[in-house]
Scaffold this motif. Sequence first.
Motif, PDB file in Angstrom:
ATOM      1  N   ILE A  32     -37.160 -26.778 -54.619  1.00  0.00           N
ATOM      2  CA  ILE A  32     -36.049 -27.452 -55.280  1.00  0.00           C
ATOM      3  C   ILE A  32     -36.487 -27.733 -56.713  1.00  0.00           C
ATOM      4  CG2 ILE A  32     -34.649 -29.549 -55.373  1.00  0.00           C
ATOM      5  CD1 ILE A  32     -34.793 -29.614 -52.301  1.00  0.00           C
ATOM      6  N   ILE A  33     -35.716 -27.213 -57.671  1.00  0.00           N
ATOM      7  CA  ILE A  33     -36.080 -27.392 -59.079  1.00  0.00           C
ATOM      8  C   ILE A  33     -35.124 -28.336 -59.806  1.00  0.00           C
ATOM      9  CG2 ILE A  33     -37.337 -25.220 -59.279  1.00  0.00           C
ATOM     10  CD1 ILE A  33     -34.807 -24.058 -60.674  1.00  0.00           C
ATOM     11  N   GLU A  34     -33.941 -28.545 -59.250  1.00  0.00           N
ATOM     12  CA  GLU A  34     -32.981 -29.473 -59.854  1.00  0.00           C
ATOM     13  C   GLU A  34     -32.225 -30.181 -58.747  1.00  0.00           C
ATOM     14  OE1 GLU A  34     -30.172 -27.663 -62.559  1.00  0.00           O
ATOM     15  OE2 GLU A  34     -31.746 -26.429 -63.450  1.00  0.00           O
ATOM     16  N   ILE A  35     -31.933 -31.456 -58.982  1.00  0.00           N
ATOM     17  CA  ILE A  35     -31.080 -32.204 -58.071  1.00  0.00           C
ATOM     18  C   ILE A  35     -30.449 -33.337 -58.866  1.00  0.00           C
ATOM     19  CG2 ILE A  35     -32.985 -33.621 -57.218  1.00  0.00           C
ATOM     20  CD1 ILE A  35     -31.529 -33.567 -54.458  1.00  0.00           C
ATOM     21  N   THR A  36     -29.155 -33.495 -58.720  1.00  0.00           N
ATOM     22  CA  THR A  36     -28.489 -34.580 -59.437  1.00  0.00           C
ATOM     23  C   THR A  36     -28.717 -35.890 -58.693  1.00  0.00           C
ATOM     24  OG1 THR A  36     -26.413 -34.118 -58.280  1.00  0.00           O
ATOM     25  CG2 THR A  36     -26.721 -33.082 -60.451  1.00  0.00           C
ATOM     26  N   LYS A  37     -28.639 -37.006 -59.431  1.00  0.00           N
ATOM     27  CA  LYS A  37     -28.856 -38.321 -58.816  1.00  0.00           C
ATOM     28  C   LYS A  37     -27.876 -38.596 -57.695  1.00  0.00           C
ATOM     29  CE  LYS A  37     -31.245 -40.779 -62.437  1.00  0.00           C
ATOM     30  NZ  LYS A  37     -31.362 -41.999 -63.198  1.00  0.00           N
ATOM     31  N   ASP A  38     -26.655 -38.047 -57.809  1.00  0.00           N
ATOM     32  CA  ASP A  38     -25.645 -38.276 -56.774  1.00  0.00           C
ATOM     33  C   ASP A  38     -25.770 -37.282 -55.605  1.00  0.00           C
ATOM     34  OD1 ASP A  38     -24.652 -35.907 -57.893  1.00  0.00           O
ATOM     35  OD2 ASP A  38     -22.876 -36.851 -58.738  1.00  0.00           O
ATOM     36  N   LEU A  39     -26.741 -36.393 -55.669  1.00  0.00           N
ATOM     37  CA  LEU A  39     -27.029 -35.376 -54.631  1.00  0.00           C
ATOM     38  C   LEU A  39     -25.933 -34.332 -54.455  1.00  0.00           C
ATOM     39  CD1 LEU A  39     -28.474 -37.727 -51.872  1.00  0.00           C
ATOM     40  CD2 LEU A  39     -29.773 -36.239 -53.359  1.00  0.00           C
ATOM     41  N   LEU A  40     -24.964 -34.292 -55.338  1.00  0.00           N
ATOM     42  CA  LEU A  40     -23.866 -33.333 -55.196  1.00  0.00           C
ATOM     43  C   LEU A  40     -24.281 -31.910 -55.574  1.00  0.00           C
ATOM     44  CD1 LEU A  40     -20.889 -35.468 -56.536  1.00  0.00           C
ATOM     45  CD2 LEU A  40     -21.372 -34.843 -54.148  1.00  0.00           C
ATOM     46  N   HIS A  41     -25.353 -31.772 -56.332  1.00  0.00           N
ATOM     47  CA  HIS A  41     -25.821 -30.442 -56.732  1.00  0.00           C
ATOM     48  C   HIS A  41     -27.332 -30.345 -56.537  1.00  0.00           C
ATOM     49  CE1 HIS A  41     -27.279 -27.551 -59.956  1.00  0.00           C
ATOM     50  NE2 HIS A  41     -26.643 -26.801 -59.097  1.00  0.00           N
ATOM     51  N   VAL A  42     -27.737 -29.281 -55.868  1.00  0.00           N
ATOM     52  CA  VAL A  42     -29.152 -28.975 -55.659  1.00  0.00           C
ATOM     53  C   VAL A  42     -29.362 -27.522 -56.065  1.00  0.00           C
ATOM     54  CG1 VAL A  42     -31.005 -28.738 -53.934  1.00  0.00           C
ATOM     55  CG2 VAL A  42     -29.324 -30.597 -53.711  1.00  0.00           C
ATOM     56  N   LYS A  43     -30.430 -27.272 -56.796  1.00  0.00           N
ATOM     57  CA  LYS A  43     -30.763 -25.895 -57.188  1.00  0.00           C
ATOM     58  C   LYS A  43     -32.152 -25.564 -56.664  1.00  0.00           C
ATOM     59  CE  LYS A  43     -30.704 -22.633 -60.981  1.00  0.00           C
ATOM     60  NZ  LYS A  43     -30.221 -22.412 -62.344  1.00  0.00           N
ATOM     61  N   VAL A  44     -32.251 -24.395 -56.038  1.00  0.00           N
ATOM     62  CA  VAL A  44     -33.497 -23.920 -55.454  1.00  0.00           C
ATOM     63  C   VAL A  44     -33.920 -22.635 -56.158  1.00  0.00           C
ATOM     64  CG1 VAL A  44     -34.513 -22.917 -53.357  1.00  0.00           C
ATOM     65  CG2 VAL A  44     -33.095 -24.968 -53.196  1.00  0.00           C
ATOM     66  N   LYS A  45     -35.222 -22.531 -56.402  1.00  0.00           N
ATOM     67  CA  LYS A  45     -35.816 -21.301 -56.945  1.00  0.00           C
ATOM     68  C   LYS A  45     -36.670 -20.681 -55.850  1.00  0.00           C
ATOM     69  CE  LYS A  45     -38.985 -19.625 -60.522  1.00  0.00           C
ATOM     70  NZ  LYS A  45     -39.815 -20.033 -61.677  1.00  0.00           N
ATOM     71  N   ILE A  46     -36.547 -19.373 -55.697  1.00  0.00           N
ATOM     72  CA  ILE A  46     -37.396 -18.629 -54.771  1.00  0.00           C
ATOM     73  C   ILE A  46     -38.130 -17.582 -55.611  1.00  0.00           C
ATOM     74  CG2 ILE A  46     -37.508 -17.284 -52.626  1.00  0.00           C
ATOM     75  CD1 ILE A  46     -34.501 -18.330 -52.212  1.00  0.00           C
ATOM     76  N   PRO A  47     -39.356 -17.925 -56.016  1.00  0.00           N
ATOM     77  CA  PRO A  47     -40.094 -16.980 -56.859  1.00  0.00           C
ATOM     78  C   PRO A  47     -40.672 -15.836 -56.019  1.00  0.00           C
ATOM     79  CG  PRO A  47     -41.406 -18.942 -56.468  1.00  0.00           C
ATOM     80  CD  PRO A  47     -40.086 -19.155 -55.784  1.00  0.00           C
ATOM     81  N   ILE A  48     -40.665 -14.657 -56.564  1.00  0.00           N
ATOM     82  CA  ILE A  48     -41.302 -13.544 -55.856  1.00  0.00           C
ATOM     83  C   ILE A  48     -42.818 -13.689 -56.029  1.00  0.00           C
ATOM     84  CG2 ILE A  48     -41.084 -11.942 -57.797  1.00  0.00           C
ATOM     85  CD1 ILE A  48     -40.560  -9.754 -55.548  1.00  0.00           C
ATOM     86  N   SER A  49     -43.539 -13.527 -54.941  1.00  0.00           N
ATOM     87  CA  SER A  49     -45.000 -13.663 -54.995  1.00  0.00           C
ATOM     88  C   SER A  49     -45.613 -12.889 -53.839  1.00  0.00           C
ATOM     89  CB  SER A  49     -45.400 -15.139 -54.904  1.00  0.00           C
ATOM     90  OG  SER A  49     -45.212 -15.620 -53.582  1.00  0.00           O
ATOM     91  N   TRP A  50     -46.914 -12.881 -53.785  1.00  0.00           N
ATOM     92  CA  TRP A  50     -47.608 -12.193 -52.696  1.00  0.00           C
ATOM     93  C   TRP A  50     -47.286 -12.857 -51.358  1.00  0.00           C
ATOM     94  CZ3 TRP A  50     -51.009 -14.830 -49.624  1.00  0.00           C
ATOM     95  CH2 TRP A  50     -51.445 -16.070 -50.090  1.00  0.00           C
ATOM     96  N   ILE A  71     -30.814 -26.723 -46.592  1.00  0.00           N
ATOM     97  CA  ILE A  71     -30.298 -27.543 -47.695  1.00  0.00           C
ATOM     98  C   ILE A  71     -28.875 -28.067 -47.448  1.00  0.00           C
ATOM     99  CG2 ILE A  71     -29.854 -27.682 -50.183  1.00  0.00           C
ATOM    100  CD1 ILE A  71     -32.842 -27.356 -49.565  1.00  0.00           C
ATOM    101  N   PRO A  72     -27.874 -27.216 -47.133  1.00  0.00           N
ATOM    102  CA  PRO A  72     -26.504 -27.750 -47.007  1.00  0.00           C
ATOM    103  C   PRO A  72     -26.358 -28.839 -45.942  1.00  0.00           C
ATOM    104  CG  PRO A  72     -26.459 -25.355 -47.065  1.00  0.00           C
ATOM    105  CD  PRO A  72     -27.897 -25.764 -46.960  1.00  0.00           C
ATOM    106  N   MET A  73     -27.041 -28.688 -44.822  1.00  0.00           N
ATOM    107  CA  MET A  73     -26.932 -29.686 -43.762  1.00  0.00           C
ATOM    108  C   MET A  73     -27.567 -31.007 -44.171  1.00  0.00           C
ATOM    109  SD  MET A  73     -28.524 -29.947 -39.972  1.00  0.00           S
ATOM    110  CE  MET A  73     -29.826 -31.044 -40.512  1.00  0.00           C
ATOM    111  N   ILE A  74     -28.794 -30.971 -44.673  1.00  0.00           N
ATOM    112  CA  ILE A  74     -29.494 -32.198 -45.053  1.00  0.00           C
ATOM    113  C   ILE A  74     -28.791 -32.849 -46.239  1.00  0.00           C
ATOM    114  CG2 ILE A  74     -31.697 -33.191 -45.800  1.00  0.00           C
ATOM    115  CD1 ILE A  74     -31.783 -32.084 -42.947  1.00  0.00           C
ATOM    116  N   GLN A  75     -28.328 -32.050 -47.171  1.00  0.00           N
ATOM    117  CA  GLN A  75     -27.590 -32.571 -48.322  1.00  0.00           C
ATOM    118  C   GLN A  75     -26.345 -33.317 -47.843  1.00  0.00           C
ATOM    119  OE1 GLN A  75     -26.179 -29.439 -50.902  1.00  0.00           O
ATOM    120  NE2 GLN A  75     -25.784 -30.828 -52.598  1.00  0.00           N
ATOM    121  N   LEU A  76     -25.584 -32.722 -46.932  1.00  0.00           N
ATOM    122  CA  LEU A  76     -24.384 -33.373 -46.404  1.00  0.00           C
ATOM    123  C   LEU A  76     -24.740 -34.645 -45.646  1.00  0.00           C
ATOM    124  CD1 LEU A  76     -21.336 -33.393 -46.012  1.00  0.00           C
ATOM    125  CD2 LEU A  76     -21.668 -31.914 -43.997  1.00  0.00           C
TER     126      LEU A  76
END
Length: 171
Positions: A32-50, A71-76
């Motif tokens: 998780i790289i971003e999340i608003t204080k009100d939890l209405l928006h969460v942004k996830v990064k999935i970096p490519i790696s070994w 994410i959607p279930m826990i966020q809700l």
Amino acid sequence: MASIGQKLFSKHILFKYGFNYSPMYKRSTGKIIEITKDLLHVKVKIPISWKNRNYVNSIFGGSLFSAVDPIPMIQLLYLIGDDYVVWDKAADIRFKKPAKQNVYADFRYTEEELQDIKNRIDTENEIEVKKTTEIKSEDGTTTFCVVHKTIYVANKEFYKQKMKNRKKQKA
């Protein structure tokens, strides 16, 4: 543990670091790289790696799915509160092209959507909420896969009574 954490930290901080430091979620390679204080928006990064690269040098589909699945279930659950039962019911992932770069997913709820969920539960007692998440390139122009989630939501008292009735029927 979450109830203790909520006494020490705000919900959005607890959500972000709870996920990012959880051994189960870390193994997905998502972060998780971003999340608003009100939890209405969460942004996830999935970096490519070994850790998540498959035989053909793209991100393993299981890593893509496991990074977005909870994410959607826990966020809700965080957003609507303790008067409700919230469970994942079904999921579907559709791959569009191999992800050979870092990818991102946005999860959003609106106040109107949350109010609609609560209103429907007031009249129906239990409902299914459908959420769609696209896993995209950083600039949002390329979609690598689409995840459809079905989330079960019920009034907690209704759900308890439903489970009691089910036990009585089995006896």
